[in-house]
Design a protein around this motif. Structure first.
Motif, PDB file in Angstrom:
ATOM      1  N   HIS A  83      44.674  44.298  33.613  1.00  0.00           N
ATOM      2  CA  HIS A  83      43.949  45.011  32.555  1.00  0.00           C
ATOM      3  C   HIS A  83      42.855  44.154  31.926  1.00  0.00           C
ATOM      4  CE1 HIS A  83      48.207  46.898  32.020  1.00  0.00           C
ATOM      5  NE2 HIS A  83      47.605  47.349  33.114  1.00  0.00           N
ATOM      6  N   GLY A  84      42.214  43.318  32.738  1.00  0.00           N
ATOM      7  CA  GLY A  84      41.185  42.431  32.217  1.00  0.00           C
ATOM      8  C   GLY A  84      39.994  43.210  31.667  1.00  0.00           C
ATOM      9  N   LEU A  85      39.771  43.150  30.383  1.00  0.00           N
ATOM     10  CA  LEU A  85      38.682  43.880  29.738  1.00  0.00           C
ATOM     11  C   LEU A  85      37.363  43.133  29.976  1.00  0.00           C
ATOM     12  CD1 LEU A  85      38.474  46.431  27.837  1.00  0.00           C
ATOM     13  CD2 LEU A  85      38.238  44.785  25.970  1.00  0.00           C
ATOM     14  N   PRO A  86      36.381  43.764  30.631  1.00  0.00           N
ATOM     15  CA  PRO A  86      35.093  43.077  30.842  1.00  0.00           C
ATOM     16  C   PRO A  86      34.487  42.630  29.509  1.00  0.00           C
ATOM     17  CG  PRO A  86      35.212  45.073  32.175  1.00  0.00           C
ATOM     18  CD  PRO A  86      36.385  45.109  31.239  1.00  0.00           C
ATOM     19  N   HIS A  87      33.971  41.407  29.499  1.00  0.00           N
ATOM     20  CA  HIS A  87      33.364  40.859  28.293  1.00  0.00           C
ATOM     21  C   HIS A  87      32.246  39.911  28.696  1.00  0.00           C
ATOM     22  CE1 HIS A  87      36.489  37.997  29.519  1.00  0.00           C
ATOM     23  NE2 HIS A  87      35.773  37.056  28.917  1.00  0.00           N
ATOM     24  N   ASP A  88      31.566  39.354  27.731  1.00  0.00           N
ATOM     25  CA  ASP A  88      30.397  38.504  27.982  1.00  0.00           C
ATOM     26  C   ASP A  88      30.838  37.129  28.481  1.00  0.00           C
ATOM     27  OD1 ASP A  88      27.903  37.366  28.076  1.00  0.00           O
ATOM     28  OD2 ASP A  88      27.636  37.233  25.905  1.00  0.00           O
ATOM     29  N   TYR A  89      31.030  37.033  29.792  1.00  0.00           N
ATOM     30  CA  TYR A  89      31.431  35.767  30.424  1.00  0.00           C
ATOM     31  C   TYR A  89      30.730  35.652  31.757  1.00  0.00           C
ATOM     32  CZ  TYR A  89      34.166  32.244  32.868  1.00  0.00           C
ATOM     33  OH  TYR A  89      34.536  31.139  33.581  1.00  0.00           O
ATOM     34  N   ALA A  90      30.088  34.505  32.005  1.00  0.00           N
ATOM     35  CA  ALA A  90      29.411  34.244  33.276  1.00  0.00           C
ATOM     36  C   ALA A  90      30.354  33.467  34.189  1.00  0.00           C
ATOM     37  CB  ALA A  90      28.130  33.461  33.053  1.00  0.00           C
ATOM     38  N   LEU A  91      30.561  33.959  35.404  1.00  0.00           N
ATOM     39  CA  LEU A  91      31.479  33.331  36.346  1.00  0.00           C
ATOM     40  C   LEU A  91      31.035  31.917  36.707  1.00  0.00           C
ATOM     41  CD1 LEU A  91      32.040  36.392  38.693  1.00  0.00           C
ATOM     42  CD2 LEU A  91      33.723  35.402  37.130  1.00  0.00           C
ATOM     43  N   ALA A  92      32.022  31.032  36.787  1.00  0.00           N
ATOM     44  CA  ALA A  92      31.767  29.629  37.145  1.00  0.00           C
ATOM     45  C   ALA A  92      32.287  29.350  38.551  1.00  0.00           C
ATOM     46  CB  ALA A  92      32.450  28.707  36.141  1.00  0.00           C
ATOM     47  N   ASP A  93      31.764  28.290  39.158  1.00  0.00           N
ATOM     48  CA  ASP A  93      32.204  27.887  40.486  1.00  0.00           C
ATOM     49  C   ASP A  93      33.703  27.591  40.462  1.00  0.00           C
ATOM     50  OD1 ASP A  93      31.893  27.232  43.176  1.00  0.00           O
ATOM     51  OD2 ASP A  93      31.442  25.124  42.749  1.00  0.00           O
ATOM     52  N   THR A 226      43.805  42.695  27.800  1.00  0.00           N
ATOM     53  CA  THR A 226      43.906  41.686  28.855  1.00  0.00           C
ATOM     54  C   THR A 226      45.251  40.980  28.810  1.00  0.00           C
ATOM     55  OG1 THR A 226      41.514  41.333  28.690  1.00  0.00           O
ATOM     56  CG2 THR A 226      42.802  39.655  29.858  1.00  0.00           C
ATOM     57  N   LEU A 227      45.962  41.005  29.935  1.00  0.00           N
ATOM     58  CA  LEU A 227      47.250  40.332  30.063  1.00  0.00           C
ATOM     59  C   LEU A 227      47.072  39.035  30.837  1.00  0.00           C
ATOM     60  CD1 LEU A 227      49.564  43.381  30.863  1.00  0.00           C
ATOM     61  CD2 LEU A 227      49.228  42.232  28.676  1.00  0.00           C
ATOM     62  N   ARG A 228      47.547  37.948  30.236  1.00  0.00           N
ATOM     63  CA  ARG A 228      47.403  36.611  30.828  1.00  0.00           C
ATOM     64  C   ARG A 228      48.766  35.964  31.032  1.00  0.00           C
ATOM     65  NH1 ARG A 228      42.120  34.884  30.441  1.00  0.00           N
ATOM     66  NH2 ARG A 228      40.831  36.112  29.006  1.00  0.00           N
ATOM     67  N   SER A 229      48.765  34.929  31.875  1.00  0.00           N
ATOM     68  CA  SER A 229      49.971  34.128  32.038  1.00  0.00           C
ATOM     69  C   SER A 229      50.231  33.360  30.747  1.00  0.00           C
ATOM     70  CB  SER A 229      49.806  33.155  33.213  1.00  0.00           C
ATOM     71  OG  SER A 229      48.721  32.264  32.976  1.00  0.00           O
ATOM     72  N   ALA A 230      51.493  33.295  30.346  1.00  0.00           N
ATOM     73  CA  ALA A 230      51.847  32.652  29.082  1.00  0.00           C
ATOM     74  C   ALA A 230      51.553  31.161  29.088  1.00  0.00           C
ATOM     75  CB  ALA A 230      53.318  32.897  28.779  1.00  0.00           C
ATOM     76  N   THR A 231      51.511  30.557  30.270  1.00  0.00           N
ATOM     77  CA  THR A 231      51.285  29.112  30.363  1.00  0.00           C
ATOM     78  C   THR A 231      49.826  28.752  30.641  1.00  0.00           C
ATOM     79  OG1 THR A 231      51.762  29.117  32.738  1.00  0.00           O
ATOM     80  CG2 THR A 231      53.632  28.765  31.238  1.00  0.00           C
ATOM     81  N   GLY A 232      48.981  29.752  30.855  1.00  0.00           N
ATOM     82  CA  GLY A 232      47.590  29.471  31.205  1.00  0.00           C
ATOM     83  C   GLY A 232      47.392  29.185  32.683  1.00  0.00           C
ATOM     84  N   CYS A 233      48.442  29.384  33.497  1.00  0.00           N
ATOM     85  CA  CYS A 233      48.319  29.133  34.935  1.00  0.00           C
ATOM     86  C   CYS A 233      47.501  30.230  35.601  1.00  0.00           C
ATOM     87  CB  CYS A 233      49.694  29.049  35.586  1.00  0.00           C
ATOM     88  SG  CYS A 233      50.603  30.615  35.617  1.00  0.00           S
ATOM     89  N   ARG A 234      47.048  29.958  36.806  1.00  0.00           N
ATOM     90  CA  ARG A 234      46.256  30.940  37.551  1.00  0.00           C
ATOM     91  C   ARG A 234      47.127  32.083  38.072  1.00  0.00           C
ATOM     92  NH1 ARG A 234      40.762  29.132  40.396  1.00  0.00           N
ATOM     93  NH2 ARG A 234      39.812  28.307  38.501  1.00  0.00           N
ATOM     94  N   THR A 235      46.440  33.181  38.394  1.00  0.00           N
ATOM     95  CA  THR A 235      47.134  34.407  38.772  1.00  0.00           C
ATOM     96  C   THR A 235      46.367  35.088  39.904  1.00  0.00           C
ATOM     97  OG1 THR A 235      45.859  35.770  37.225  1.00  0.00           O
ATOM     98  CG2 THR A 235      47.835  34.713  36.358  1.00  0.00           C
ATOM     99  N   ALA A 236      47.018  36.039  40.568  1.00  0.00           N
ATOM    100  CA  ALA A 236      46.349  36.828  41.606  1.00  0.00           C
ATOM    101  C   ALA A 236      47.003  38.195  41.701  1.00  0.00           C
ATOM    102  CB  ALA A 236      46.404  36.124  42.959  1.00  0.00           C
ATOM    103  N   HIS A 237      46.235  39.166  42.232  1.00  0.00           N
ATOM    104  CA  HIS A 237      46.674  40.564  42.236  1.00  0.00           C
ATOM    105  C   HIS A 237      46.020  41.262  43.427  1.00  0.00           C
ATOM    106  CE1 HIS A 237      46.281  44.643  39.819  1.00  0.00           C
ATOM    107  NE2 HIS A 237      47.110  44.761  40.852  1.00  0.00           N
ATOM    108  N   SER A 238      46.816  41.896  44.270  1.00  0.00           N
ATOM    109  CA  SER A 238      46.300  42.656  45.404  1.00  0.00           C
ATOM    110  C   SER A 238      46.903  44.055  45.366  1.00  0.00           C
ATOM    111  CB  SER A 238      46.655  41.981  46.733  1.00  0.00           C
ATOM    112  OG  SER A 238      46.022  40.722  46.843  1.00  0.00           O
ATOM    113  N   GLU A 239      46.090  45.064  45.680  1.00  0.00           N
ATOM    114  CA  GLU A 239      46.567  46.440  45.570  1.00  0.00           C
ATOM    115  C   GLU A 239      45.875  47.351  46.577  1.00  0.00           C
ATOM    116  OE1 GLU A 239      46.992  49.930  42.121  1.00  0.00           O
ATOM    117  OE2 GLU A 239      45.742  48.153  41.752  1.00  0.00           O
ATOM    118  N   HIS A 240      46.639  48.278  47.129  1.00  0.00           N
ATOM    119  CA  HIS A 240      46.107  49.357  47.959  1.00  0.00           C
ATOM    120  C   HIS A 240      46.786  50.667  47.569  1.00  0.00           C
ATOM    121  CE1 HIS A 240      43.356  47.626  50.762  1.00  0.00           C
ATOM    122  NE2 HIS A 240      44.234  46.816  51.334  1.00  0.00           N
ATOM    123  N   THR A 241      46.079  51.764  47.777  1.00  0.00           N
ATOM    124  CA  THR A 241      46.662  53.096  47.684  1.00  0.00           C
ATOM    125  C   THR A 241      47.048  53.535  49.083  1.00  0.00           C
ATOM    126  OG1 THR A 241      45.424  53.721  45.703  1.00  0.00           O
ATOM    127  CG2 THR A 241      46.212  55.505  47.099  1.00  0.00           C
TER     128      THR A 241
END
Length: 262
Positions: A83-93, A226-241
């Motif tokens: 549920h990441g809400l789009p906001h004013d953030y520029a992607l970094a490498d 926006t739902l985040r990991s409680a520890t600040g660790c990285r996350t990933a999500h894959s989905e198909h219908t």
């Protein structure tokens, strides 16, 4: 509510799935270092409207969010997994970006998500997170066949995730989909085989394994979404219908269905 789609509705679901795949793959290709999340949202809006479709998110206001969502796509960066809400953030490498898109076309919805690393950097563990969600998704799809139970699908997904050493959160998972985005049955990302609703041809499911590197606990941003990991660790999500057919599961949101590479 659990819907069983008729052949005409399934044909429309294929069209919606192809559109979702096309939009996601186009946005993935355009999301480079320096791209702003609000740009991605505008691109999604333009592509959806050009196709004569509607985002399922703009007016989405469930009990767990601070709605309506008000944007056309979910954009999660690094520790933001759902549920990441789009906001004013520029992607970094090296950012790990998740794009989650649900669209309705001709009255039928489809839902898919993809995670990938932006730019050239490859932070430790990021590719492994992505790979395990993709592998779990494939296992869930393989288990989704007529006569199987929802628990069989959940067990297949969860076995891959836990087998790779990741904790599994069961608050949010897959779901039925059809004339609306979220329907029964709920498809947890862990479960017991042989339990739950029996799958039958015409049922359409959105399967969505997601993981956090070292925790199963989520926290919610002040934006209420926006739902985040409680520890600040990285996350990933894959989905198909996927649609349950007489022969198994037909993936409706494959990039190949939109004439695009994976």
């Amino acid at each position: 509510m659990i819907e069983i789609l008729n052949p005409g509705e399934l044909a429309r679901a294929r069209e919606t799935g192809a559109l979702v795949a096309h939009v996601l793959q186009t946005l993935k290709a355009r999301s480079t270092v320096g791209t702003n999340l609000l740009e991605i949202d505008r691109w999604a809006r333009d592509m959806i409207e050009e196709a004569g479709a509607e985002s399922c998110y703009v007016d989405y206001a469930p009990s767990f969010g601070r709605g309506p969502f008000g944007h056309h796509i979910c954009t999660g960066v690094n520790d933001a997994v759902l549920h990441g809400l789009p906001h004013d953030y520029a992607l970094a490498d090296g950012d790990l970006l998740t794009l989650d898109l649900a669209v309705s076309l001709a009255g039928i919805a489809a839902d898919a998500a993809v995670s990938f690393v932006v730019g050239d950097a490859r932070p430790p563990g990021s590719l492994a997170l992505i790979e395990v969600t993709e592998r779990a998704l494939s296992a869930g799809i393989a288990a989704a066949r007529p006569g199987a139970r929802v628990g069989d699908v959940s067990h297949a997904i969860g076995s891959v995730l836990t087998g790779a050493g990741y904790p599994v959160n069961t608050q949010f998972g897959g779901h039925g989909i059809g004339s609306t985005m979220h329907q029964d049955p709920h498809v947890s990302n862990a479960g017991r085989p042989g339990r739950g609703y029996e799958l039958r041809p015409g049922l359409v499911l959105a399967l969505e394994p997601w993981v956090m590197a070292d925790t199963a606990e989520l926290v919610t941003d002040p934006d209420g979404w926006t739902l985040r990991s409680a520890t600040g660790c990285r996350t990933a999500h894959s989905e198909h219908t996927v649609a349950i057919t007489d022969d198994g599961a037909e993936v409706l949101t494959l990039p190949a269905a939109a004439g695009l590479p994976g």
